[in-house]
Design an enzyme around this catalytic site. Structure first.
Site, mmCIF file in Angstrom:
data_model
loop_
_atom_site.group_PDB
_atom_site.id
_atom_site.type_symbol
_atom_site.label_atom_id
_atom_site.label_comp_id
_atom_site.label_asym_id
_atom_site.label_seq_id
_atom_site.Cartn_x
_atom_site.Cartn_y
_atom_site.Cartn_z
ATOM 1 N N CYS A 41 -0.529 -1.832 20.560
ATOM 2 C CA CYS A 41 -1.006 -2.689 21.760
ATOM 3 C C CYS A 41 -2.565 -3.231 21.284
ATOM 4 C CB CYS A 41 -1.587 -1.814 23.059
ATOM 5 S SG CYS A 41 -2.288 -2.762 24.313
ATOM 6 N N HIS A 44 1.827 1.528 4.291
ATOM 7 C CA HIS A 44 1.471 0.182 4.996
ATOM 8 C C HIS A 44 1.931 0.108 6.272
ATOM 9 C CE1 HIS A 44 0.628 -1.224 0.816
ATOM 10 N NE2 HIS A 44 -0.268 -0.832 1.174
ATOM 11 N N VAL A 50 7.809 -1.086 4.783
ATOM 12 C CA VAL A 50 7.809 -0.960 5.982
ATOM 13 C C VAL A 50 9.192 -1.053 6.604
ATOM 14 C CG1 VAL A 50 5.495 -1.896 5.857
ATOM 15 C CG2 VAL A 50 7.304 -3.609 6.089
ATOM 16 N N TYR A 110 7.507 -11.549 11.172
ATOM 17 C CA TYR A 110 7.909 -10.132 11.360
ATOM 18 C C TYR A 110 9.127 -9.921 11.731
ATOM 19 C CZ TYR A 110 3.620 -8.682 8.575
ATOM 20 O OH TYR A 110 3.125 -8.678 7.590
ATOM 21 N N THR A 158 7.652 -1.523 -7.539
ATOM 22 C CA THR A 158 6.256 -1.986 -7.338
ATOM 23 C C THR A 158 5.500 -2.762 -8.277
ATOM 24 O OG1 THR A 158 4.121 -1.737 -6.084
ATOM 25 C CG2 THR A 158 4.786 0.158 -7.613
ATOM 26 N N SER A 159 5.096 -4.055 -7.981
ATOM 27 C CA SER A 159 4.271 -4.727 -8.910
ATOM 28 C C SER A 159 2.927 -4.041 -9.358
ATOM 29 C CB SER A 159 4.180 -6.151 -8.406
ATOM 30 O OG SER A 159 3.319 -5.941 -7.076
ATOM 31 N N CYS A 212 2.583 -6.092 25.540
ATOM 32 C CA CYS A 212 2.595 -4.822 26.205
ATOM 33 C C CYS A 212 2.689 -4.821 27.642
ATOM 34 C CB CYS A 212 1.332 -4.121 25.642
ATOM 35 S SG CYS A 212 0.998 -2.539 26.368
ATOM 36 N N ARG A 241 11.686 -10.373 9.609
ATOM 37 C CA ARG A 241 11.590 -9.065 8.786
ATOM 38 C C ARG A 241 12.386 -8.184 9.280
ATOM 39 N NH1 ARG A 241 6.722 -8.624 5.374
ATOM 40 N NH2 ARG A 241 7.672 -6.502 4.817
HETATM 41 C C1 BV8 Z 1 -7.767 -2.306 1.896
HETATM 42 C C2 BV8 Z 1 1.765 -5.935 4.804
HETATM 43 C C3 BV8 Z 1 -10.053 -2.012 2.340
HETATM 44 C C4 BV8 Z 1 2.865 -5.034 5.429
HETATM 45 C C5 BV8 Z 1 0.678 -6.073 2.698
HETATM 46 C C6 BV8 Z 1 -9.556 -9.078 -3.916
HETATM 47 C C7 BV8 Z 1 -9.700 -9.741 -2.843
HETATM 48 C C8 BV8 Z 1 -9.135 -9.397 -1.626
HETATM 49 C C9 BV8 Z 1 -8.729 -8.267 -1.338
HETATM 50 C C10 BV8 Z 1 -8.533 -7.423 -2.283
HETATM 51 C C11 BV8 Z 1 -9.144 -7.832 -3.586
HETATM 52 N N1 BV8 Z 1 -8.990 -6.592 -4.587
HETATM 53 C C12 BV8 Z 1 -8.459 -5.435 -3.753
HETATM 54 C C13 BV8 Z 1 -8.058 -6.212 -2.628
HETATM 55 C C14 BV8 Z 1 -7.646 -5.070 -1.486
HETATM 56 C C15 BV8 Z 1 -6.291 -5.810 -1.268
HETATM 57 C C16 BV8 Z 1 -5.549 -6.003 -2.487
HETATM 58 O O1 BV8 Z 1 -5.292 -4.949 -3.122
HETATM 59 N N2 BV8 Z 1 -5.388 -7.170 -2.473
HETATM 60 C C17 BV8 Z 1 -4.482 -7.619 -3.862
HETATM 61 C C18 BV8 Z 1 -3.281 -8.421 -3.803
HETATM 62 C C19 BV8 Z 1 -5.716 -7.664 -5.030
HETATM 63 N N3 BV8 Z 1 -5.663 -4.520 -0.466
HETATM 64 C C20 BV8 Z 1 -5.943 -4.464 0.881
HETATM 65 O O2 BV8 Z 1 -6.422 -5.331 1.528
HETATM 66 C C21 BV8 Z 1 -5.622 -3.221 1.470
HETATM 67 N N4 BV8 Z 1 -6.611 -2.486 2.299
HETATM 68 O O3 BV8 Z 1 -8.133 -2.415 0.503
HETATM 69 O O4 BV8 Z 1 -8.696 -2.154 2.794
HETATM 70 C C22 BV8 Z 1 -10.776 -1.811 3.514
HETATM 71 C C23 BV8 Z 1 -11.295 -0.255 3.610
HETATM 72 C C24 BV8 Z 1 -12.133 -0.094 4.744
HETATM 73 C C25 BV8 Z 1 -12.254 -0.730 5.783
HETATM 74 C C26 BV8 Z 1 -11.707 -2.069 5.479
HETATM 75 C C27 BV8 Z 1 -10.846 -2.450 4.684
HETATM 76 C C28 BV8 Z 1 -4.181 -3.415 2.411
HETATM 77 C C29 BV8 Z 1 -2.991 -3.621 1.521
HETATM 78 C C30 BV8 Z 1 -1.995 -3.666 2.417
HETATM 79 C C31 BV8 Z 1 -1.592 -5.144 2.461
HETATM 80 N N5 BV8 Z 1 -0.285 -5.423 2.959
HETATM 81 N N6 BV8 Z 1 1.672 -6.303 3.384
HETATM 82 C C32 BV8 Z 1 4.017 -5.869 4.890
HETATM 83 O O5 BV8 Z 1 4.147 -7.237 5.387
HETATM 84 O O6 BV8 Z 1 5.085 -5.558 4.239
HETATM 85 S S1 BV8 Z 1 0.973 -6.134 0.824
HETATM 86 C C33 BV8 Z 1 2.401 -6.259 0.292
HETATM 87 O O7 BV8 Z 1 2.430 -5.865 -1.044
HETATM 88 C C34 BV8 Z 1 3.310 -5.178 1.069
HETATM 89 O O8 BV8 Z 1 2.633 -4.196 1.709
HETATM 90 C C35 BV8 Z 1 4.090 -4.286 -0.155
HETATM 91 O O9 BV8 Z 1 4.031 -3.124 -0.082
HETATM 92 C C36 BV8 Z 1 2.611 -4.525 -1.167
HETATM 93 C C37 BV8 Z 1 2.996 -4.438 -2.651
HETATM 94 O O10 BV8 Z 1 3.879 -5.331 -3.024
HETATM 95 P P1 BV8 Z 1 5.404 -4.560 -3.646
HETATM 96 O O11 BV8 Z 1 5.841 -3.485 -2.834
HETATM 97 O O12 BV8 Z 1 4.913 -3.805 -5.079
HETATM 98 O O13 BV8 Z 1 6.329 -5.745 -3.856
HETATM 99 P P2 BV8 Z 1 6.395 -6.948 -4.984
HETATM 100 O O14 BV8 Z 1 7.262 -7.942 -4.453
HETATM 101 O O15 BV8 Z 1 4.875 -7.243 -5.435
HETATM 102 O O16 BV8 Z 1 6.737 -6.088 -6.409
HETATM 103 C C38 BV8 Z 1 8.141 -5.829 -6.208
HETATM 104 C C39 BV8 Z 1 8.295 -5.127 -7.686
HETATM 105 O O17 BV8 Z 1 9.873 -4.752 -7.779
HETATM 106 C C40 BV8 Z 1 8.392 -6.101 -8.931
HETATM 107 O O18 BV8 Z 1 7.621 -5.560 -9.677
HETATM 108 C C41 BV8 Z 1 9.831 -6.207 -9.421
HETATM 109 O O19 BV8 Z 1 9.877 -6.353 -10.668
HETATM 110 C C42 BV8 Z 1 10.310 -5.077 -9.124
HETATM 111 N N7 BV8 Z 1 11.809 -4.984 -8.555
HETATM 112 C C43 BV8 Z 1 12.488 -6.111 -8.045
HETATM 113 N N8 BV8 Z 1 13.794 -5.647 -8.150
HETATM 114 C C44 BV8 Z 1 13.934 -4.268 -8.438
HETATM 115 C C45 BV8 Z 1 12.733 -3.992 -8.752
HETATM 116 N N9 BV8 Z 1 12.287 -2.652 -9.190
HETATM 117 C C46 BV8 Z 1 13.270 -1.806 -9.150
HETATM 118 N N10 BV8 Z 1 14.577 -2.184 -9.081
HETATM 119 C C47 BV8 Z 1 14.773 -3.499 -8.493
HETATM 120 N N11 BV8 Z 1 16.255 -3.690 -8.103
#
Ligand code: BV8
Length: 252
Positions: A129, A121, A105, A69, A190-191, A150, A72
């Site tokens: 803290c 996110h 973020v 981080y 977003t993916s 902290c 990042r």
């Molecule tokens: C929750 C941290 C419940 C911050 C991130 C099965 C198993 C385990 C978990 C789960 C499951 N099913 C569902 C879940 C829940 C899980 C989830 O969804 N998992 C997925 C992977 C299956 N979700 C969670 O855990 C969430 N919390 O559900 O809690 C709960 C409720 C009550 C009490 C307790 C618990 C939390 C989700 C947040 C996770 N944090 N990161 C950081 O470090 O940044 S995830 C990470 O992926 C980032 O946050 C990011 O925002 C997120 C999504 O990624 P994208 O932003 O879409 O980026 P990516 O690289 O994937 O895609 C980029 C896209 O851009 C591509 O499509 C590409 O083609 C395109 N692109 C590229 N260049 C360009 C472009 N587009 C336009 N122009 C360009 N030039």
């Protein structure tokens, strides 16, 4: 790079009344030079997100998580907002009813001038803290020795939402009501894999919104979208500003 122009339907919708919602992911920061998560060269290439973006990972190895981080933060601080961020800021300046919900973020939407940003996110620029959960803004270029602590002596963690953690209630509630109210939703960079953020376009569509996907690649959202504009957000979003009749001078 070329990209298809917005359809006549979309042009009319953008010029018409009715709230707009922009939903963004890491792809809108790609043209600022920041890595995405799942594309080539992405953060998760050669790394296990469960070892870097979960509370368990932080509990067992806070130093490794903080190295990720802190890096990042350095990358984001050195990056500049690109035309995608600037275009959304132009929409928000011109249209009170233009909402922005981001999974990012990095703080680039805010640096581009967007005033109303719903951060699903969290932020690299907030630290929390581990003792009392207090969150503070912290934009220091150098956090000093990692992991940072902290004033109370407890560990600080990044103010981001990790896998398995709930999203901030107020942010999710605001994003969900914006999705329900939107006439047009532009989902850019977003993916559409991570929930509950990825569920917002379906909520909007079920409530009657016209959903546009801006992404060079297809995603699980593509079949739901009413329109796909295959291209980089930094090229496509400024075109939507022009299609909406917002003076392009304002995209500066
Ligand atoms: C929750 C941290 C419940 C911050 C991130 C099965 C198993 C385990 C978990 C789960 C499951 N099913 C569902 C879940 C829940 C899980 C989830 O969804 N998992 C997925 C992977 C299956 N979700 C969670 O855990 C969430 N919390 O559900 O809690 C709960 C409720 C009550 C009490 C307790 C618990 C939390 C989700 C947040 C996770 N944090 N990161 C950081 O470090 O940044 S995830 C990470 O992926 C980032 O946050 C990011 O925002 C997120 C999504 O990624 P994208 O932003 O879409 O980026 P990516 O690289 O994937 O895609 C980029 C896209 O851009 C591509 O499509 C590409 O083609 C395109 N692109 C590229 N260049 C360009 C472009 N587009 C336009 N122009 C360009 N030039």
């Amino acid at each position: 790079m070329n990209a298809p122009a917005p359809s006549e339907t979309l042009r009319e919708l953008l010029q018409g009344q009715g709230p707009l919602l922009f939903l963004t992911g890491a792809g809108v920061s790609a043209e600022s030079g920041l890595a995405t998560f799942r594309g080539p060269g992405g953060h998760w290439e050669g790394r296990n997100p469960m070892e870097l973006a979960t509370p368990e990972a932080f509990a067992s190895d806070p130093l490794t998580v903080w190295r990720f981080y802190a890096w990042r933060r350095e990358q984001a601080a050195a990056a500049a907002p690109n035309p995608a961020h600037l275009a959304i800021a132009s929409f928000q300046r011109a249209r009170e009813d233009a909402a922005l919900v981001t999974q990012n973020v990095d703080g680039l939407h805010e640096r581009a001038g967007s005033r109303r940003v719903v951060r699903l996110h969290g932020s690299l620029w907030r630290l929390r803290c581990m003792r009392d959960g207090e969150e503070t803004d912290d934009t220091r270029a150098d956090l000093g020795p990692l992991p940072p602590r902290c004033a109370c002596g407890a560990l600080l963690r990044p103010g981001v939402v990790w896998f398995g953690e709930p999203l901030p209630e107020d942010a999710l509630a605001e994003a969900t009501s914006a999705a329900r109210a939107a006439r047009v939703v532009v989902v850019a960079g977003t993916s559409s894999l991570v929930y509950p953020a990825a569920g917002l376009p379906r909520i909007a569509s079920d409530a009657g919104a016209f959903v546009v996907e801006v992404n060079p690649e297809p995603t699980p959202l593509s079949d739901l979208a009413d329109e796909r504009i295959e291209g980089p957000a930094g090229v496509v979003l400024p075109r939507l500003v022009e299609a909406a009749g917002i003076p392009t001078g304002r995209t500066a």
